[in-house]
Design a protein around this motif. Structure first.
Motif, PDB file in Angstrom:
ATOM      1  N   HIS A   1     -64.492 -46.634  21.029  1.00  0.00           N
ATOM      2  CA  HIS A   1     -65.411 -46.306  20.015  1.00  0.00           C
ATOM      3  C   HIS A   1     -65.819 -47.649  19.302  1.00  0.00           C
ATOM      4  N   ARG A   2     -67.213 -47.878  19.772  1.00  0.00           N
ATOM      5  CA  ARG A   2     -67.893 -48.723  19.240  1.00  0.00           C
ATOM      6  C   ARG A   2     -69.473 -48.264  18.760  1.00  0.00           C
ATOM      7  N   HIS A   3     -70.054 -49.257  18.023  1.00  0.00           N
ATOM      8  CA  HIS A   3     -71.580 -48.990  17.405  1.00  0.00           C
ATOM      9  C   HIS A   3     -72.180 -50.297  17.733  1.00  0.00           C
ATOM     10  N   ALA A   4     -71.944 -50.709  19.042  1.00  0.00           N
ATOM     11  CA  ALA A   4     -72.797 -51.967  19.641  1.00  0.00           C
ATOM     12  C   ALA A   4     -74.198 -51.768  20.272  1.00  0.00           C
ATOM     13  N   ASP A   5     -74.457 -50.468  20.123  1.00  0.00           N
ATOM     14  CA  ASP A   5     -75.843 -49.931  20.815  1.00  0.00           C
ATOM     15  C   ASP A   5     -76.788 -51.337  20.651  1.00  0.00           C
ATOM     16  N   ALA A   6     -77.103 -51.786  19.600  1.00  0.00           N
ATOM     17  CA  ALA A   6     -78.115 -52.895  19.316  1.00  0.00           C
ATOM     18  C   ALA A   6     -77.578 -54.155  19.763  1.00  0.00           C
ATOM     19  N   ALA A   7     -76.134 -54.285  19.242  1.00  0.00           N
ATOM     20  CA  ALA A   7     -75.440 -55.608  19.717  1.00  0.00           C
ATOM     21  C   ALA A   7     -75.491 -56.080  21.208  1.00  0.00           C
ATOM     22  N   VAL A   8     -75.703 -55.032  21.971  1.00  0.00           N
ATOM     23  CA  VAL A   8     -75.409 -55.328  23.432  1.00  0.00           C
ATOM     24  C   VAL A   8     -76.881 -56.357  23.753  1.00  0.00           C
TER      25      VAL A   8
ATOM     26  N   PHE B   1     -73.497 -61.413  24.183  1.00  0.00           N
ATOM     27  CA  PHE B   1     -72.736 -60.368  23.986  1.00  0.00           C
ATOM     28  C   PHE B   1     -71.686 -59.984  25.131  1.00  0.00           C
ATOM     29  N   GLY B   2     -70.377 -59.735  24.721  1.00  0.00           N
ATOM     30  CA  GLY B   2     -69.444 -59.364  25.767  1.00  0.00           C
ATOM     31  C   GLY B   2     -68.290 -60.552  25.777  1.00  0.00           C
ATOM     32  N   GLU B   3     -68.811 -61.778  25.419  1.00  0.00           N
ATOM     33  CA  GLU B   3     -67.889 -62.842  25.613  1.00  0.00           C
ATOM     34  C   GLU B   3     -66.857 -63.033  24.746  1.00  0.00           C
ATOM     35  N   LEU B   4     -67.029 -62.343  23.699  1.00  0.00           N
ATOM     36  CA  LEU B   4     -65.768 -62.293  22.616  1.00  0.00           C
ATOM     37  C   LEU B   4     -64.797 -61.134  23.006  1.00  0.00           C
ATOM     38  N   GLU B   5     -65.482 -60.009  23.673  1.00  0.00           N
ATOM     39  CA  GLU B   5     -64.674 -58.970  23.936  1.00  0.00           C
ATOM     40  C   GLU B   5     -63.938 -59.294  25.202  1.00  0.00           C
TER      41      GLU B   5
ATOM     42  N   ALA C   1     -74.607 -58.231  31.070  1.00  0.00           N
ATOM     43  CA  ALA C   1     -73.446 -58.686  30.175  1.00  0.00           C
ATOM     44  C   ALA C   1     -72.307 -59.011  31.265  1.00  0.00           C
ATOM     45  N   PRO C   2     -71.082 -59.452  30.392  1.00  0.00           N
ATOM     46  CA  PRO C   2     -70.040 -59.563  31.504  1.00  0.00           C
ATOM     47  C   PRO C   2     -68.902 -58.404  31.304  1.00  0.00           C
ATOM     48  N   ILE C   3     -69.224 -57.492  30.644  1.00  0.00           N
ATOM     49  CA  ILE C   3     -68.399 -56.303  30.319  1.00  0.00           C
ATOM     50  C   ILE C   3     -69.304 -55.124  30.753  1.00  0.00           C
ATOM     51  N   HIS C   4     -68.668 -54.084  30.804  1.00  0.00           N
ATOM     52  CA  HIS C   4     -69.403 -52.699  31.347  1.00  0.00           C
ATOM     53  C   HIS C   4     -69.471 -52.119  29.765  1.00  0.00           C
ATOM     54  N   THR C   5     -70.755 -51.099  29.973  1.00  0.00           N
ATOM     55  CA  THR C   5     -70.950 -50.636  28.786  1.00  0.00           C
ATOM     56  C   THR C   5     -71.094 -48.974  29.055  1.00  0.00           C
TER      57      THR C   5
END
Length: 364
Positions: free
Chosen positions: A62-69, A74-78, A136-140
């Motif tokens: 459950h995220r609302h990072a649609d624009a944050a990606v 983005f993704g490093e902190l995750e 990004a370093p993570i999957h979305t």
């Protein structure tokens, strides 16, 4: 030669099975082995995980990072939190798909939730949205938000839709799913989906009938009307025979404390017994599930940690240390004997003028 070898950790594989000792080998970006390996196994990088847990990456559904990606880095902190996959597009508020007719209106509505959309964000199709994302370093993953689909078809002001509007919603939903959406999200607490009647909501979701596409929902009410909101969504799930995820299962407001959630959990359990595919988890369920997995020694450690945390919180709220300690019981039997005493102690503290904030939080 392996790229990475993680040695000697306790592997928690995510299946619910007990942890086991193993080495984890990675080659070409893929896990090549999860088993004890010979001591002389060659690897470019070796990590000693003795005394540590080794797990698959965590998934934040459950995220609302649609624009944050689209932001740099983005993704490093995750990743630093162990997250390797996130799911955006929740609560009916996905950053795609929608066309030019209501684009500015939709972007303005989304901005407080998803952030300001950068110029390079493609909105007309979900495939275009994915293609416009930077690496990004993570999957979305992405849910298609039906609030956005409705706003794209009819704007935000129209309350009763016509057949042509439903047809447009259905076409957009089906295309988004074929473009790679992992499910469908509802935001009945937001415009314009707040205008749906239950019957109209079922019609909007008609293409999903009898399928396996998960539907997630930010329900219509999460306070005094939470029980009726759950009943509504169970009616939708029964009618359409679809899997349902309740995104926020809570009961806000003093009048709901200790009353609404037990009713909701009973409704959900009855629905599960009927065979409905439901997912939801309250904080209490999470704690109960975790406690069931603990050894007796681990349980005692957890109780002490929770007791200390509770005492610190009460102290921050302004209670004297002696009263805070009295409210953090030393054993479960004392807790059961003192439920009524707890309430009296809180009330006495408030009446003594210890803090007004606790007075605002007291159950009626």
């Amino acid at each position: 030669m392996l790229d990475l070898l993680i040695r000697g950790g306790t592997v928690i594989d995510g299946t619910g099975a007990p942890g086991f000792s193993a080495d984890v080998a990675v080659e070409g970006g893929v896990i090549a082995a999860v088993e004890p390996l010979p001591p002389d196994t060659p690897a470019r990088r070796v990590m000693d995980a003795a005394g540590k847990l080794v797990t698959p990456g965590f998934i934040d559904i459950h995220r609302h990072a649609d624009a944050a990606v689209f932001r740099p880095g983005f993704g490093e902190l995750e990743l630093r939190q162990g997250l390797t996959t996130i799911v955006n597009g929740n609560c009916g508020l996905s950053a795609a798909p929608f066309g030019p007719a209501h684009r500015e209106e939709i972007l303005a509505y989304l901005a407080p939730i998803t952030g300001e959309a950068p110029p390079e964000l493609e909105t007309e199709t979900l495939a275009g949205y994915f293609a416009s994302q930077p690496p990004a370093p993570i999957h979305t993953g992405m849910l298609v938000g039906t609030g956005v689909l409705r706003a794209d078809a009819a704007g935000y002001a129209l309350q009763r839709l016509e057949k042509r509007h439903y047809d447009a919603i259905h076409r957009s939903m089906e295309r988004a799913l074929s473009d790679g959406a992992v499910g469908v999200s509802l935001g009945l607490g937001y415009a314009p989906e707040c205008f749906y009647t239950t019957r109209e909501l079922i019609e909007a979701l008609r293409p999903l009938s009898g399928g396996d596409v998960p539907v997630t929902v930010h329900m219509r009410q999460e306070g005094a009307g939470v029980v009726d909101s759950v009943r509504e969504m169970l009616t939708v799930a029964r009618t359409l025979r679809i899997p349902l995820q309740i995104s926020h299962l809570k009961a806000m407001g003093r009048d709901s404390w200790g009353k609404k959630i037990p009713q909701v959990l009973e409704l959900l359990e009855e629905a599960r017994q009927e065979g409905l595919r439901l997912a939801s988890m309250t904080q209490e369920e999470r704690l109960a599930q975790r406690e069931a997995e603990l050894s007796q020694r681990e349980k005692e450690i957890l109780r002490r940690e929770l007791r200390a945390e509770a005492m610190n919180e009460l102290a921050r709220q302004g209670l004297p240390a002696e009263l805070a300690e009295a409210l953090c019981y030393e054993d479960e039997e004392a807790c059961r004997r003192s439920i009524e005493g707890t309430d009296r102690a809180f009330r006495q503290a408030v009446q003594a003028g210890v803090t007004r904030r606790l007075g605002d939080a007291l159950p009626p």
